[in-house]
Design an enzyme around this catalytic site. Structure first.
Site, short mmCIF file in Angstrom:
data_model
loop_
_atom_site.label_atom_id
_atom_site.label_comp_id
_atom_site.label_asym_id
_atom_site.label_seq_id
_atom_site.Cartn_x
_atom_site.Cartn_y
_atom_site.Cartn_z
N LEU A 41 0.82 -1.20 0.00
CA LEU A 41 0.00 0.00 0.00
C LEU A 41 0.86 1.26 0.00
O LEU A 41 0.45 2.29 -0.52
CB LEU A 41 -0.92 0.02 1.23
CG LEU A 41 -1.95 -1.12 1.33
CD1 LEU A 41 -2.78 -0.98 2.58
CD2 LEU A 41 -2.85 -1.13 0.10
N GLY B 168 7.61 4.36 3.21
CA GLY B 168 8.07 5.67 3.65
C GLY B 168 9.25 5.55 4.58
O GLY B 168 9.87 4.50 4.72
N GLY C 130 8.84 2.87 7.42
CA GLY C 130 8.59 1.48 7.10
C GLY C 130 7.70 1.33 5.88
O GLY C 130 7.63 2.23 5.04
N VAL D 22 3.73 -0.27 4.45
CA VAL D 22 2.39 -0.75 4.80
C VAL D 22 1.93 -1.69 3.71
O VAL D 22 2.01 -1.37 2.51
CB VAL D 22 1.38 0.42 4.94
CG1 VAL D 22 -0.02 -0.12 5.19
CG2 VAL D 22 1.79 1.33 6.09
N ASP E 62 -0.88 15.94 15.58
CA ASP E 62 -0.65 15.95 14.12
C ASP E 62 -1.95 15.79 13.35
O ASP E 62 -2.06 14.95 12.45
CB ASP E 62 0.35 14.86 13.74
CG ASP E 62 0.96 15.10 12.35
OD1 ASP E 62 0.93 16.26 11.89
OD2 ASP E 62 1.44 14.14 11.74
#
Length: 410
Positions: free
Chosen positions: A91, A94, A97, A99, A211
């Site tokens: 998916l 980054g 890690g 996904v 955030d």
């Protein structure tokens, strides 16, 4: 890029917030507005975390090479994790890690599994997020509040792996897909009511998200159609469902924990953080006001990557920063004669005038919009002692229709 990767582009990290450049405005250029030098702001990590490189370096204790493969788990489609989760597709990838979408053989469902890179600093951040997510699951065991559910976590070959429910696109990605067509006031009200309740739940339990942004608010189901409205004379987005969830608790902080001086992604960062005055849960309130304005305008309220310019934009939109706050700041190079030291005749000053208007000039005429802007005015208070809390905000007249609906359902 395949269909799956396009749909889940928001799972990727970028390096936007540390890029000190002017960015474009206007609906057709909004992908550039948030991240002018990177590929696209929709290539953003929600499960993977903040796109703000300043924040990540501060909290992880090391810089990130976004193109580096070292530390990532090497896997293949069909790999079985924990003898249960079969990898179906990637998916996103980054700094922290990757996904992957997995098929849960035990439950016959799909899930999102975040595989953290095998660096000790990243593992520590992941363990912190796990602690927060387990606390949320425990405090909200009947899933009443719109926070993403971590289903479980485990370690695989030294990598921390976190299993999440699989959700739809982020509210930002849907904006991006529809050429930055703003959400309607009714849609904003519905989504905001869920978000405010979720974050108010966090605040009651002594937790600050830190955030909040459109990328970190995901639709449970992001299917929609575009329909022309004869009354408004414009296309409007009709969502199959407006159910949303708040994600990314990687920088969430409990009241008793050490508060990093730098938090939040640039565009949603509260003035007290920029001025280094310390922060508390009210920084989430400021961030959410910026989020709602982005939904309403279809573009970022503060399109900048420079702190002094950011403060100048705030003054243009909201009004002067109170002198007592400027007196307290350690950032005295921003101040002259108890006022923000900003040259309005400079190219930066011209940029601010071009892209920012007073808040009262941005609203249109309906009663719903008037109520929305009244609420936003209460949220965009410089002084945290005067800023509305989310618990109070939920009782604002803007949400009266939601409370009426809830009462009827009861």
């Amino acid at each position: 890029m395949g269909r799956k990767e396009e749909e889940f582009g928001y799972l990727l990290d970028n390096n936007a917030a540390n890029t000190e450049v002017h960015t474009k405005t206007g609906s057709t250029d909004q992908c550039s507005q948030h991240s002018s030098t990177e590929t696209h702001k929709s290539l953003e990590s929600t499960y993977l975390g903040s796109d703000d490189d300043e924040v990540r370096r501060s909290q992880a204790g090391q810089s990130c090479d976004y193109g580096e493969e070292e530390g990532h788990l090497v896997y293949h489609i069909g790999l079985l994790l924990e003898e249960r989760y079969e990898v179906v597709s990637t998916l996103g990838a980054g700094a922290f890690g990757k996904v992957v979408e997995c098929f849960d053989r035990d439950k016959g469902l799909r899930a999102a599994v975040k595989i953290v890179r095998k660096f000790e600093s990243f593992r520590e951040v992941a363990k912190s997020e796990i602690t927060v997510l387990k606390e949320i699951n425990m405090l909200d065991d009947d899933n009443r509040f719109a926070c993403v559910r971590m289903l479980e976590w485990f370690e695989h070959q030294g990598h921390v792996c976190m299993v999440f429910e699989l959700l739809g696109l982020s509210t930002y990605e849907v904006l991006c897909q529809t050429d930055f067509l703003p959400y309607s006031v009714d849609q904003i009200r519905d989504m905001a009511f869920q978000i405010f309740k979720a974050v108010s739940f966090l605040h009651r339990n002594k937790l600050t998200h830190t955030d909040l942004k459109p990328e970190n608010i995901l639709f449970v189901c992001s299917d929609y159609n575009l329909e022309y409205n004869n009354d408004t004379k414009r296309d409007e987005r009709r969502m199959r469902s407006l159910d949303v969830k708040v994600v990314d608790f990687g920088t969430a902080t409990f009241d008793h924990e050490h508060h990093q001086s730098l938090v939040s992604t640039r565009h949603y960062r509260a003035p007290e953080i920029i001025l280094d005055l310390g922060w508390n849960q009210s920084c989430d309130v400021w961030s959410l006001a910026c989020v709602l304005m982005e939904y309403y305008l279809g573009q970022t309220l503060f399109p900048t990557h420079d702190s002094k310019e950011h403060l100048a934009m705030m003054e243009k939109i909201i009004g002067p920063i109170p002198p007592h706050l400027l007196k307290l700041t350690s950032k005295q190079h921003y101040v002259h004669n108890q006022r923000l030291d900003f040259d309005e005749s400079s190219p930066s000053g011209e940029y601010v005038r071009k892209h920012c208007k007073p808040l009262k000039h941005l609203q249109r005429k309906s009663e719903g919009e008037r109520q929305l802007f009244d609420l936003l005015g209460c949220m965009l208070e410089y002084d945290v002692s005067r800023r509305i809390t989310l618990e109070e905000a939920l009782w604002h007249p803007f949400f009266s229709p939601m409370r009426t609906q809830k009462k009827k359902r009861s």
